[in-house]
Design a protein around this motif. Structure first.
Motif, PDB file in Angstrom:
ATOM      1  N   GLY A   9       1.524   0.783 -12.912  1.00  0.00           N
ATOM      2  CA  GLY A   9       2.909   1.065 -12.567  1.00  0.00           C
ATOM      3  C   GLY A   9       3.060   1.828 -11.266  1.00  0.00           C
ATOM      4  O   GLY A   9       4.166   2.281 -10.935  1.00  0.00           O
ATOM      5  N   ARG A  10       1.967   1.960 -10.507  1.00  0.00           N
ATOM      6  CA  ARG A  10       2.039   2.738  -9.269  1.00  0.00           C
ATOM      7  C   ARG A  10       1.544   1.922  -8.077  1.00  0.00           C
ATOM      8  O   ARG A  10       0.991   2.481  -7.131  1.00  0.00           O
ATOM      9  N   GLY A  11       1.728   0.608  -8.119  1.00  0.00           N
ATOM     10  CA  GLY A  11       1.307  -0.230  -7.023  1.00  0.00           C
ATOM     11  C   GLY A  11       1.701  -1.673  -7.263  1.00  0.00           C
ATOM     12  O   GLY A  11       2.344  -2.017  -8.271  1.00  0.00           O
ATOM     13  N   VAL A  12       1.306  -2.541  -6.346  1.00  0.00           N
ATOM     14  CA  VAL A  12       1.585  -3.974  -6.455  1.00  0.00           C
ATOM     15  C   VAL A  12       0.259  -4.717  -6.383  1.00  0.00           C
ATOM     16  O   VAL A  12      -0.725  -4.236  -5.795  1.00  0.00           O
ATOM     17  N   CYS A  13       0.238  -5.876  -6.994  1.00  0.00           N
ATOM     18  CA  CYS A  13      -0.973  -6.688  -7.057  1.00  0.00           C
ATOM     19  C   CYS A  13      -0.913  -7.747  -5.967  1.00  0.00           C
ATOM     20  O   CYS A  13       0.008  -8.563  -5.920  1.00  0.00           O
ATOM     21  N   LYS A  14      -1.891  -7.726  -5.079  1.00  0.00           N
ATOM     22  CA  LYS A  14      -1.994  -8.712  -4.013  1.00  0.00           C
ATOM     23  C   LYS A  14      -3.404  -9.268  -3.999  1.00  0.00           C
ATOM     24  O   LYS A  14      -4.371  -8.517  -3.879  1.00  0.00           O
ATOM     25  N   CYS A  15      -3.485 -10.596  -4.126  1.00  0.00           N
ATOM     26  CA  CYS A  15      -4.789 -11.264  -4.096  1.00  0.00           C
ATOM     27  C   CYS A  15      -5.739 -10.654  -5.113  1.00  0.00           C
ATOM     28  O   CYS A  15      -6.903 -10.349  -4.817  1.00  0.00           O
ATOM     29  N   ALA A  16      -5.216 -10.430  -6.343  1.00  0.00           N
ATOM     30  CA  ALA A  16      -5.997  -9.906  -7.461  1.00  0.00           C
ATOM     31  C   ALA A  16      -6.514  -8.495  -7.207  1.00  0.00           C
ATOM     32  O   ALA A  16      -7.468  -8.045  -7.841  1.00  0.00           O
ATOM     33  N   SER A  17      -5.910  -7.766  -6.301  1.00  0.00           N
ATOM     34  CA  SER A  17      -6.289  -6.379  -6.033  1.00  0.00           C
ATOM     35  C   SER A  17      -5.024  -5.534  -5.950  1.00  0.00           C
ATOM     36  O   SER A  17      -3.967  -6.001  -5.505  1.00  0.00           O
ATOM     37  N   CYS A  18      -5.147  -4.310  -6.413  1.00  0.00           N
ATOM     38  CA  CYS A  18      -4.010  -3.396  -6.390  1.00  0.00           C
ATOM     39  C   CYS A  18      -3.866  -2.746  -5.013  1.00  0.00           C
ATOM     40  O   CYS A  18      -4.845  -2.288  -4.423  1.00  0.00           O
ATOM     41  N   VAL A  19      -2.646  -2.740  -4.539  1.00  0.00           N
ATOM     42  CA  VAL A  19      -2.296  -1.970  -3.343  1.00  0.00           C
ATOM     43  C   VAL A  19      -1.376  -0.853  -3.818  1.00  0.00           C
ATOM     44  O   VAL A  19      -0.231  -1.101  -4.213  1.00  0.00           O
ATOM     45  N   CYS A  20      -1.897   0.354  -3.824  1.00  0.00           N
ATOM     46  CA  CYS A  20      -1.192   1.479  -4.442  1.00  0.00           C
ATOM     47  C   CYS A  20      -0.011   1.933  -3.600  1.00  0.00           C
ATOM     48  O   CYS A  20       0.014   1.788  -2.379  1.00  0.00           O
ATOM     49  N   ASP A  21       0.955   2.490  -4.318  1.00  0.00           N
ATOM     50  CA  ASP A  21       2.144   3.001  -3.650  1.00  0.00           C
ATOM     51  C   ASP A  21       1.808   4.280  -2.879  1.00  0.00           C
ATOM     52  O   ASP A  21       0.812   4.957  -3.140  1.00  0.00           O
ATOM     53  N   SER A  22       2.684   4.592  -1.953  1.00  0.00           N
ATOM     54  CA  SER A  22       2.588   5.863  -1.235  1.00  0.00           C
ATOM     55  C   SER A  22       3.426   6.889  -1.967  1.00  0.00           C
ATOM     56  O   SER A  22       4.484   6.573  -2.528  1.00  0.00           O
ATOM     57  N   SER A  23       2.970   8.113  -1.981  1.00  0.00           N
ATOM     58  CA  SER A  23       3.690   9.188  -2.659  1.00  0.00           C
ATOM     59  C   SER A  23       3.720  10.408  -1.751  1.00  0.00           C
ATOM     60  O   SER A  23       2.726  10.728  -1.088  1.00  0.00           O
TER      61      SER A  23
END
Length: 753
Positions: free
Chosen positions: A473-487
Motif C-alpha cells: 500500500g506504499r508504492g506502485v507495481c511496475k514491471c513486476a517490481s515495486c516503486v515505493c512512494d516518496s514520504s
C-alpha cells in the motif's frame, strides 16, 4: 562525533541526486552504492550516503564508490636544496591532502648582482660614487660567494607628458635650462649583461650620464619587471642567486598612474627589449605590485632597494607585498653601498619563504595552507617564512591542499601547482588529479536500469502474500517490481515497500536520536552508541568531572549521565552534597591526607580521592569569618585547625599551616605570662590586706578603755587578782603552781611610730 555524523548524512541525502557524480560532489563524506537491487523500490538518491550508512543499509563493500584521497611522492628526482621535486595528489570535492617540503640552505652560492640605477639629475652623486664602490663591493662579496658577477641598467620614467617636458628642446636634453648635457629620458635601458669583468663594469659606469623628468615618482617598477623577465638578455645564471639592486631617491609610479598619459593597456608581464631598450614604455601601463612580485618569485630574483632616507618608509611598506625583498637607507654619495648590499644578501639568505603558484582559472576551486617548521623548533599555522636560518640548516613546510569543487564542465583534467622557495632555482611541482568521475561509470553499472520497453502488467509479484496489498500500500507495481512512494517523513524501500527509515523511536526530534539508522522498524546504532533509541553513548567522557574521576568518584555513568551511589548527592557529576560535609569528623580523612603529604602542591593532586571539597592552605585561619571552625587531633599534644565553608556551590576546606600544640613555645609564653600576673596580683592583694589589719590593730590599741568598756558588757575578762586553774582527770604533777601578774605591753603601733 554525533553532530559530524549527522551532518555528513544530511549532506549526502538529497532528492536532487541522481548520479554517482552528483553524489561525489556533495563532499568527501559521501559515497555511492552501485549494487544491483539495492533498496528495492527506493528513490535513486538513496544510493548516496556516508560509507557507514550504506553498510548499515546493506550495500556490500565492493560496490561502494568512494574515491580515496592519497599522495604519491616521486623520490627519483634528486635535489640539493628542495625536496621532493614531484608530487601527485588525488583529490575529490571537499577532500584535502597534506605533504611536507624540505628546503636546505647551502653554505656558498654563485651570485649575480644587477645594478638598476635611477639616473635622474638628483642621483648624480650616487652615480659618481658607484664608479669606485662597485669594485670594492665585488671584492667584499667574494668572501660570501663562490662566483660573483655584476650587470648594469638604468631608468628614469616614461618619456611622455606629464612625466617629462615634451618641448622639442627638452626631449634631447632635459637639462638644457641648467646648461648641463643630459641624456634623453627613458623607461629602461639594459647597459651591461651579467659579467665577471669588473674592468668592463667600471668603464660602463664612467660613461653613464644623468637625465631628467618633471614629476617626483620614477618608472622603477617598469624597469624592475624587464630586468626580471628578460633573463637571457640580462644574463641571469640558472644556478646562481639573483640580486636586483635598485638605487633611487624617489618612489615609483604605480599601475594606474599610466592613465595620466593616456596609456590604458595593462602590462602583459613579458620581456620587451629591443636593442636593449624597453620598447613598450609608451604603450603599456606600469605593472601592478602583485604582478611584479609574481615575476620576481617566478624568476628567483631577490630585490634590494637602496633608497634615500626620505623614501625609506614608502619602500618599507612594500616588504610585505614583495616576497624576497629588502630595503636599506642609502647614505649621501652612496658611502655605505657595499655594506648595505652585503648585509642585505645575508638577511635575504637567512629568510626562507615559500610561495604557492596556481593557475588563476583554477585558484578559486582549491584552498591551500602552509605551516613552516623552523630550525629553532617554532611553528605557526599559516606562517610561510622562517628567519635566522643558517647555512646547511633545513626548514620544513607542511602544505595542505583542499579541493572545493569539480570543474563546471565536469572534466577531470589535472591541475598543476608549484611550491617555490623564494630566491631558489628549485621548486616542487604538484600535480592534482581530480576524482570527479566514478569508477562504475566506465562499466555503465552505477544503478539499476530503469528502462522498460515491454513488461507484463502482473501485480502478484508485488505482493508479500496473496491477500497483501500491492507494494504494502506504499508504492506502485511496475514491471513486476515495486516503486515505493516518496514520504516527507523519510524513505520507503524494500521489495514490497515494507521497510522505511522513520518507524523507529525518536529522540529530540531525530529518528534513533540521530546516532543510528532505522532498518525494518529497529534502530541500528552507529559505533559509539547503544540503546533501543541509540541515545546512550558508550563512552563515559561526558561523566568525567574536573578532577578526572567518573562522577567525582561517587557514582556510575549510565547512558552518558551520572547516577549517584548516595541518595544525598546531586549535580551533573554527583559533586553536590550539602549535608555530607556538615560535621567536622567527615573531613578528618581529607585533612589527614593533606597533613601526611606535607601541605604542598603535590598534596592537592594526591588527595583528590579522599577530599570531595576544594582545599586550600592558609597561614592565619582567624582571618576567615565565614564557615565553621573545626579541630583535627594530629597528635597527642597538637591539633590542626580547619574551617568548613559550606556557603559556596562546592564546599571548601581551609586548613591552617600552623598546628595548635600544648607545649608549643607560643603557648608556654602565654602560660608563663598568666602565671606571673597571677602571682603578682596575689602578692599585691596580701599586702593590702596586711595593711588593713595593721591599721585596725593600731586604732584598737590607741583607745583600749573604750574598747574594754564596750566589750565588758558582753564578755568576761580575767583580772590580775584572779587565778586561772586548769582541772584534769589525770594525776596532777607535783610541782607548785606559778602565778604571773598581767602587765600590759606598749602598743605595737607605737613601735612603728
Amino acid at each position: 562525533m554525533s553532530l559530524s555524523l549527522c551532518s555528513a548524512d544530511s549532506r549526502c541525502l538529497s532528492s536532487l541526486i541522481s548520479t554517482c557524480e552528483d553524489c561525489l560532489r556533495r563532499g568527501p563524506e559521501c559515497a555511492w552504492c552501485s549494487q544491483e537491487r539495492f533498496l528495492d523500490g527506493a528513490h535513486v538518491s538513496q544510493r548516496c550516503g556516508s560509507v557507514s550508512d550504506l553498510r548499515v543499509r546493506g550495500c556490500e563493500e565492493a560496490f561502494i564508490q568512494n574515491p580515496n584521497v592519497r599522495v604519491e611522492v616521486n623520490a627519483t628526482v634528486g635535489s640539493s636544496q628542495v625536496s621532493p621535486r614531484e608530487i601527485n595528489i588525488h583529490l575529490r570535492p571537499g577532500g584535502e591532502a597534506s605533504f611536507v617540503v624540505e628546503v636546505q640552505q647551502l653554505e656558498r652560492y654563485p651570485v649575480d648582482l644587477y645594478y638598476l640605477v635611477d639616473v635622474s639629475a638628483s642621483m648624480q652623486d650616487n652615480l659618481d660614487r658607484l664608479k669606485t664602490a662597485g669594485l670594492a663591493l665585488s671584492h667584499l662579496m667574494k668572501e660570501h660567494s663562490s662566483d660573483f658577477r655584476v650587470g648594469f641598467g638604468s631608468f628614469v620614467d616614461k618619456p611622455l607628458s606629464p612625466y617629462i617636458d615634451v618641448h622639442p628642446s627638452k626631449l634631447l636634453n632635459p637639462c638644457s635650462d641648467y646648461e648641463v648635457n643630459c641624456r634623453p629620458a627613458h623607461g629602461f635601458i639594459h647597459v651591461l649583461p651579467i659579467t665577471h669583468n669588473m674592468t668592463e663594469f667600471t668603464r660602463v659606469i664612467k660613461e653613464q650620464r644623468i637625465s631628467g623628468n618633471m614629476d617626483t615618482p620614477e618608472g622603477g617598477f617598469d624597469a624592475m619587471l624587464q630586468a626580471t623577465v628578460c633573463q637571457k638578455d640580462i644574463g641571469w645564471r640558472p644556478e646562481a642567486k639573483h640580486l636586483l639592486l635598485v638605487m633611487t631617491d624617489q618612489p615609483s609610479h604605480l599601475a594606474l598612474d599610466s592613465k595620466l598619459s593616456g596609456i590604458v593597456v595593462p602590462h602583459d608581464g613579458r620581456c620587451h627589449l629591443e636593442d636593449n631598450i624597453y620598447s613598450q614604455t609608451t604603450t603599456m601601463e606600469h605593472p601592478t605590485i602583485a604582478q611584479l612580485a609574481e615575476k620576481l618569485v617566478e624568476n628567483n630574483v631577490y630585490s634590494i632597494f637602496a633608497v634615500d632616507q626620505l623614501q625609506y618608509r614608502w619602500y618599507e611598506d612594500l616588504l610585505d607585498l614583495i616576497p624576497g625583498s629588502y630595503v636599506g637607507r642609502l647614505f649621501p654619495k652612496a658611502s655605505n653601498l657595499k655594506d648595505l648590499v652585503v648585509h642585505a644578501y645575508k638577511k635575504l639568505l637567512s629568510d626562507v619563504e615559500v610561495q604557492i603558484g596556481l593557475e588563476d582559472s583554477q585558484a578559486q576551486r582549491f584552498r591551500v595552507s602552509v605551516t613552516a617548521l623552523c630550525p629553532d623548533g617554532s611553528t605557526v599555522s599559516g606562517n610561510t617564512k622562517c628567519s635566522g636560518v643558517r647555512p646547511k640548516q633545513t626548514v620544513f613546510f607542511k602544505v595542505t591542499v583542499g579541493m572545493i569543487e569539480c570543474p563546471v564542465d565536469g572534466g577531470d583534467r589535472d591541475v598543476v601547482m608549484s611550491v617555490r622557495p623564494v630566491g631558489f632555482n628549485e621548486s616542487v611541482s604538484v600535480r592534482i588529479r581530480q576524482s570527479c568521475v566514478c569508477g562504475c561509470a566506465q562499466t555503465g553499472r552505477c544503478r539499476d536500469d530503469p528502462s522498460s520497453s515491454d513488461c507484463p502488467a502482473e501485480t502478484s509479484a508485488c505482493r508479500a502474500h496473496r491477500s497483501a496489498a500491492v507494494c504494502s500500500g506504499r508504492g506502485v507495481c511496475k514491471c513486476a517490481s515495486c516503486v515505493c512512494d516518496s514520504s516527507r517523513l523519510g524513505n520507503i524501500y524494500g521489495k514490497f515497500c515494507e521497510m522505511d527509515d522513520f518507524s523507529c523511536p525518536y529522540v529530540k526530534g531525530l529518528v534513533c536520536g540521530g546516532h543510528g539508522q532505522c532498518v525494518s522498524g529497529e534502530c541500528v546504532c552507529l559505533p559509539g552508541w547503544t540503546g533501543e533509541s541509540c541515545d546512550c553513548p558508550v563512552s563515559t567522557e561526558s561523566c568525567v568531572s574536573d578532577d578526572g574521576l567518573i562522577c567525582s568518584g561517587w557514582g556510575k555513568c549510565v547512558c552518558g549521565k551520572c547516577v549517584c551511589d548516595d541518595a544525598r548527592r546531586s549535580g551533573a557529576f554527583c559533586e553536590k552534597c550539602p549535608i555530607c560535609y556538615s560535621s567536622c569528623q567527615s573531613h578528618w580523612s581529607c585533612v589527614k591526607c593533606h597533613l601526611s603529604k606535607g601541605l604542598g602542591s603535590d598534596a592537592l593532586q594526591l588527595c583528590n580521592h579522599s577530599c570531595a571539597p576544594a582545599v586550600e592552605y592558609v597561614d592565619d585561619i582567624t582571618e576567615l569569618v565565614r564557615g565553621k571552625y573545626c579541630l583535627y587531633p594530629s597528635s597527642e599534644k597538637c591539633q590542626h585547625r580547619f574551617l568548613m565553608d559550606l556557603a559556596s556551590d562546592r564546599p571548601q576546606l581551609h586548613i591552617s599551616r600552623h598546628p595548635v600544640c600544648v607545649w608549643s613555645r607560643r603557648y608556654f609564653k602565654t602560660f608563663l605570662s598568666t602565671f606571673l600576673l597571677t602571682v603578682t596580683l596575689g602578692i599585691g592583694m596580701l599586702a593590702v590586706v596586711r595593711q588593713l589589719l595593721r591599721a585596725r590593730n593600731c586604732s584598737w590599741q590607741s583607745n583600749p578603755e573604750q574598747q574594754f568598756d564596750h566589750s565588758r558588757k558582753n564578755s568576761y575578762i580575767p583580772t590580775t587578782n584572779e587565778k586561772t586553774i586548769t582541772y584534769r582527770r589525770d594525776h596532777l604533777p607535783n610541782h607548785p603552781v606559778e602565778m604571773h601578774p598581767h602587765v600590759p605591753k606598749k602598743p605595737l603601733c607605737d613601735a612603728w611610730q
